[in-house]
Design a protein around this motif. Structure first.
Motif, PDB file in Angstrom:
ATOM      1  N   MET A   1      43.804  40.709  57.807  1.00  0.00           N
ATOM      2  CA  MET A   1      42.458  40.630  56.998  1.00  0.00           C
ATOM      3  C   MET A   1      42.796  40.587  55.392  1.00  0.00           C
ATOM      4  O   MET A   1      43.710  40.805  54.862  1.00  0.00           O
ATOM      5  CB  MET A   1      41.652  42.160  57.283  1.00  0.00           C
ATOM      6  N   THR A   2      41.745  39.969  54.921  1.00  0.00           N
ATOM      7  CA  THR A   2      42.015  39.825  53.545  1.00  0.00           C
ATOM      8  C   THR A   2      41.177  40.824  52.456  1.00  0.00           C
ATOM      9  O   THR A   2      40.989  40.540  51.424  1.00  0.00           O
ATOM     10  CB  THR A   2      41.164  38.407  53.181  1.00  0.00           C
ATOM     11  N   ALA A   3      41.322  42.201  53.089  1.00  0.00           N
ATOM     12  CA  ALA A   3      40.713  43.081  52.266  1.00  0.00           C
ATOM     13  C   ALA A   3      41.544  43.315  51.015  1.00  0.00           C
ATOM     14  O   ALA A   3      42.721  43.178  50.994  1.00  0.00           O
ATOM     15  CB  ALA A   3      40.814  44.441  52.852  1.00  0.00           C
ATOM     16  N   GLN A   4      40.861  43.623  50.056  1.00  0.00           N
ATOM     17  CA  GLN A   4      41.584  43.926  48.821  1.00  0.00           C
ATOM     18  C   GLN A   4      41.318  45.407  48.267  1.00  0.00           C
ATOM     19  O   GLN A   4      40.493  46.036  48.676  1.00  0.00           O
ATOM     20  CB  GLN A   4      41.010  43.236  47.743  1.00  0.00           C
ATOM     21  N   GLN A   5      42.271  45.983  47.363  1.00  0.00           N
ATOM     22  CA  GLN A   5      42.193  47.381  47.199  1.00  0.00           C
ATOM     23  C   GLN A   5      41.984  47.398  45.495  1.00  0.00           C
ATOM     24  O   GLN A   5      42.813  46.832  45.000  1.00  0.00           O
ATOM     25  CB  GLN A   5      43.413  48.186  47.525  1.00  0.00           C
ATOM     26  N   GLN A   6      40.998  48.273  44.982  1.00  0.00           N
ATOM     27  CA  GLN A   6      41.087  48.450  43.645  1.00  0.00           C
ATOM     28  C   GLN A   6      41.848  49.705  43.312  1.00  0.00           C
ATOM     29  O   GLN A   6      42.359  50.372  43.980  1.00  0.00           O
ATOM     30  CB  GLN A   6      39.372  49.035  43.607  1.00  0.00           C
ATOM     31  N   GLU A   7      42.349  49.517  42.145  1.00  0.00           N
ATOM     32  CA  GLU A   7      43.267  50.538  41.484  1.00  0.00           C
ATOM     33  C   GLU A   7      42.409  51.864  41.485  1.00  0.00           C
ATOM     34  O   GLU A   7      41.098  52.024  41.040  1.00  0.00           O
ATOM     35  CB  GLU A   7      43.748  50.012  39.908  1.00  0.00           C
ATOM     36  N   PRO A   8      42.896  52.948  41.725  1.00  0.00           N
ATOM     37  CA  PRO A   8      42.247  54.190  42.019  1.00  0.00           C
ATOM     38  C   PRO A   8      42.112  54.680  40.655  1.00  0.00           C
ATOM     39  O   PRO A   8      42.900  54.608  39.749  1.00  0.00           O
ATOM     40  CB  PRO A   8      43.322  54.980  42.699  1.00  0.00           C
ATOM     41  N   LEU A   9      40.836  55.365  40.470  1.00  0.00           N
ATOM     42  CA  LEU A   9      40.737  56.253  39.067  1.00  0.00           C
ATOM     43  C   LEU A   9      41.165  57.725  39.089  1.00  0.00           C
ATOM     44  O   LEU A   9      40.591  58.208  40.028  1.00  0.00           O
ATOM     45  CB  LEU A   9      39.392  55.907  38.724  1.00  0.00           C
ATOM     46  N   ALA A  10      41.927  58.027  38.520  1.00  0.00           N
ATOM     47  CA  ALA A  10      42.387  59.537  37.990  1.00  0.00           C
ATOM     48  C   ALA A  10      42.388  60.230  39.375  1.00  0.00           C
ATOM     49  O   ALA A  10      41.460  61.181  39.598  1.00  0.00           O
ATOM     50  CB  ALA A  10      41.203  59.894  37.216  1.00  0.00           C
ATOM     51  N   ASP A  11      43.355  60.122  40.279  1.00  0.00           N
ATOM     52  CA  ASP A  11      43.449  60.866  41.543  1.00  0.00           C
ATOM     53  C   ASP A  11      42.312  60.583  42.243  1.00  0.00           C
ATOM     54  O   ASP A  11      42.467  61.408  43.437  1.00  0.00           O
ATOM     55  CB  ASP A  11      43.687  62.240  41.228  1.00  0.00           C
ATOM     56  N   GLN A  12      41.513  59.508  42.474  1.00  0.00           N
ATOM     57  CA  GLN A  12      40.490  59.168  43.397  1.00  0.00           C
ATOM     58  C   GLN A  12      40.937  58.070  44.438  1.00  0.00           C
ATOM     59  O   GLN A  12      41.988  57.411  43.928  1.00  0.00           O
ATOM     60  CB  GLN A  12      39.314  58.722  42.848  1.00  0.00           C
ATOM     61  N   PRO A  13      40.729  58.442  45.425  1.00  0.00           N
ATOM     62  CA  PRO A  13      41.067  57.244  46.241  1.00  0.00           C
ATOM     63  C   PRO A  13      40.577  55.911  46.212  1.00  0.00           C
ATOM     64  O   PRO A  13      39.711  55.651  45.237  1.00  0.00           O
ATOM     65  CB  PRO A  13      40.466  57.436  47.785  1.00  0.00           C
ATOM     66  N   ALA A  14      41.255  54.814  46.313  1.00  0.00           N
ATOM     67  CA  ALA A  14      40.934  53.546  45.891  1.00  0.00           C
ATOM     68  C   ALA A  14      39.791  52.929  46.865  1.00  0.00           C
ATOM     69  O   ALA A  14      40.008  53.217  48.047  1.00  0.00           O
ATOM     70  CB  ALA A  14      42.301  52.393  45.972  1.00  0.00           C
ATOM     71  N   CYS A  15      38.846  52.093  46.438  1.00  0.00           N
ATOM     72  CA  CYS A  15      37.881  51.508  47.267  1.00  0.00           C
ATOM     73  C   CYS A  15      38.647  50.185  47.888  1.00  0.00           C
ATOM     74  O   CYS A  15      39.463  49.517  47.345  1.00  0.00           O
ATOM     75  CB  CYS A  15      36.782  50.953  46.318  1.00  0.00           C
ATOM     76  N   VAL A  16      38.203  49.994  49.141  1.00  0.00           N
ATOM     77  CA  VAL A  16      38.715  48.644  49.681  1.00  0.00           C
ATOM     78  C   VAL A  16      37.485  47.632  49.808  1.00  0.00           C
ATOM     79  O   VAL A  16      36.356  48.084  50.181  1.00  0.00           O
ATOM     80  CB  VAL A  16      39.344  49.092  51.118  1.00  0.00           C
ATOM     81  N   TRP A  17      37.768  46.627  49.647  1.00  0.00           N
ATOM     82  CA  TRP A  17      36.791  45.439  49.625  1.00  0.00           C
ATOM     83  C   TRP A  17      37.179  44.145  50.181  1.00  0.00           C
ATOM     84  O   TRP A  17      38.313  43.706  49.985  1.00  0.00           O
ATOM     85  CB  TRP A  17      36.034  45.485  48.113  1.00  0.00           C
TER      86      TRP A  17
END
Length: 115
Positions: free
Chosen positions: A1-17
């Motif tokens: 899949m070509t899903a990408q992941q955003q850099e996490p912010l301050a110990d938060q899980p990263a968003c996948v898009w």
């Protein structure tokens, strides 16, 4: 899949898009394309389903083990009983069924909250 992941912010899980048109497409019967967008190990998942004009799901679509939620993004979706225009949300409880189809063609966002 070509899903990408955003850099996490301050110990938060990263968003996948992923953009729906970039997700890998697989044919499911004539005129029906499924594009998986996201899936968890539990089976929860999201996908885009494109139904070409005149296409009919091959057989009865039974919602097991859990419900199916559908949002009509474009076109007119028919569940074998009635038409649902763009902007319509459907919640199909576990154990329910329908025969997805479209006379005009449609794009659906489909979510399986329980797998």
């Amino acid at each position: 899949m070509t899903a990408q992941q955003q850099e996490p912010l301050a110990d938060q899980p990263a968003c996948v898009w992923v953009h729906a048109d970039d997700a890998p497409a697989r044919a499911y019967g004539e005129g029906i394309t499924i594009r998986p967008l996201w899936r968890q190990e539990s089976g929860r998942s999201a996908q885009v389903v494109d139904i070409a004009p005149g296409a009919v799901w091959p057989g009865l679509d039974v919602h097991e083990p859990g419900p199916e939620e559908v949002f009509v993004v474009e076109g007119v979706f028919n569940d074998g009983v009635r038409d649902y225009p763009a902007g319509t949300f459907l919640h199909c409880p576990a154990g329910s069924s329908h025969v997805p189809q479209s006379t005009t063609g449609c794009r659906l966002f489909v979510f399986y909250p329980e797998g």
